[in-house]
Design a protein around this motif. Structure first.
Motif, PDB file in Angstrom:
ATOM      1  N   LEU A 196      23.234  52.658  46.580  1.00  0.00           N
ATOM      2  CA  LEU A 196      21.948  52.064  46.966  1.00  0.00           C
ATOM      3  C   LEU A 196      21.827  50.640  46.439  1.00  0.00           C
ATOM      4  O   LEU A 196      21.343  49.744  47.139  1.00  0.00           O
ATOM      5  N   ALA A 197      22.298  50.428  45.210  1.00  0.00           N
ATOM      6  CA  ALA A 197      22.255  49.084  44.620  1.00  0.00           C
ATOM      7  C   ALA A 197      23.154  48.126  45.404  1.00  0.00           C
ATOM      8  O   ALA A 197      22.805  46.954  45.597  1.00  0.00           O
ATOM      9  N   SER A 198      24.303  48.629  45.878  1.00  0.00           N
ATOM     10  CA  SER A 198      25.208  47.759  46.637  1.00  0.00           C
ATOM     11  C   SER A 198      24.580  47.330  47.959  1.00  0.00           C
ATOM     12  O   SER A 198      24.875  46.254  48.467  1.00  0.00           O
ATOM     13  N   ARG A 199      23.715  48.158  48.510  1.00  0.00           N
ATOM     14  CA  ARG A 199      23.006  47.811  49.753  1.00  0.00           C
ATOM     15  C   ARG A 199      21.871  46.827  49.472  1.00  0.00           C
ATOM     16  O   ARG A 199      21.690  45.851  50.169  1.00  0.00           O
ATOM     17  N   LYS A 200      21.110  47.117  48.414  1.00  0.00           N
ATOM     18  CA  LYS A 200      19.936  46.295  48.108  1.00  0.00           C
ATOM     19  C   LYS A 200      20.321  44.938  47.529  1.00  0.00           C
ATOM     20  O   LYS A 200      19.696  43.927  47.826  1.00  0.00           O
ATOM     21  N   PHE A 201      21.348  44.922  46.672  1.00  0.00           N
ATOM     22  CA  PHE A 201      21.722  43.695  45.966  1.00  0.00           C
ATOM     23  C   PHE A 201      23.098  43.174  46.388  1.00  0.00           C
ATOM     24  O   PHE A 201      23.766  42.482  45.620  1.00  0.00           O
ATOM     25  N   TYR A 240      23.943  40.861  48.202  1.00  0.00           N
ATOM     26  CA  TYR A 240      24.036  39.392  48.193  1.00  0.00           C
ATOM     27  C   TYR A 240      24.499  38.853  46.838  1.00  0.00           C
ATOM     28  O   TYR A 240      24.948  37.717  46.741  1.00  0.00           O
ATOM     29  N   GLY A 264      29.754  50.069  50.006  1.00  0.00           N
ATOM     30  CA  GLY A 264      28.921  51.173  50.476  1.00  0.00           C
ATOM     31  C   GLY A 264      29.734  52.346  50.993  1.00  0.00           C
ATOM     32  O   GLY A 264      29.482  53.498  50.610  1.00  0.00           O
ATOM     33  N   LEU A 287      16.530  55.870  58.132  1.00  0.00           N
ATOM     34  CA  LEU A 287      17.266  55.437  56.939  1.00  0.00           C
ATOM     35  C   LEU A 287      18.259  56.500  56.485  1.00  0.00           C
ATOM     36  O   LEU A 287      19.441  56.217  56.280  1.00  0.00           O
TER      37      LEU A 287
END
Length: 138
Positions: free
Chosen positions: A27-32, A34, A45, A98
């Protein structure tokens, strides 16, 4: 001395923690994403998703071999990827949510098979290290 039942309980807890940590990393790799190197952001992901699948199978089928978990993980991951070749309204509506997108993906990509295989190899390697460390500590 730890009984066999306690040992299984500890190992099951380890796999559960592995699932939770890997979900959070995914989830962190998707949200952050950038904040990551582009190569890592693009691939993390799917690699982490396959690791979750592997740890999940190890959690569910604790008494089965690592090879069984590897086989089931590849079967499920590849099966879901190939299912993306099927494009009908009802399943695309599920993929449009989602949770549906996270589990089923959206479109077939050959490179995803490589990403899944990499994730399963990483997870099973970590698993092997954990098992070897626990056996040395007995």
């Amino acid at each position: 001395m730890i009984s066999n039942n306690e040992s299984h309980h500890q190992l099951r807890r380890t796999y559960f923690i592995g699932v939770i940590i890997t979900v959070l990393l995914g989830l962190a790799s998707r949200k952050f994403g950038y904040l990551l190197f582009s190569f890592l952001a693009e691939n993390a992901g799917d690699v982490l998703w396959a690791m979750i699948v592997y740890f999940g199978f190890r959690f569910l089928f604790l008494k089965k071999s690592m090879l069984t978990a590897i086989f089931l993980s590849i079967l499920l991951s590849f099966g879901i990827e190939f299912s993306q070749l099927y494009q009908e309204d009802w399943i695309n509506q599920i993929r449009g949510t989602l949770l549906g997108a996270l589990i089923l993906g959206k479109g077939f990509l050959l490179v995803d098979l490589i990403r899944y295989t990499t994730g399963i190899v990483i997870a099973s390697s970590l698993d092997r290290l954990i098992i070897q460390k626990k056996q040395k500590n007995k």
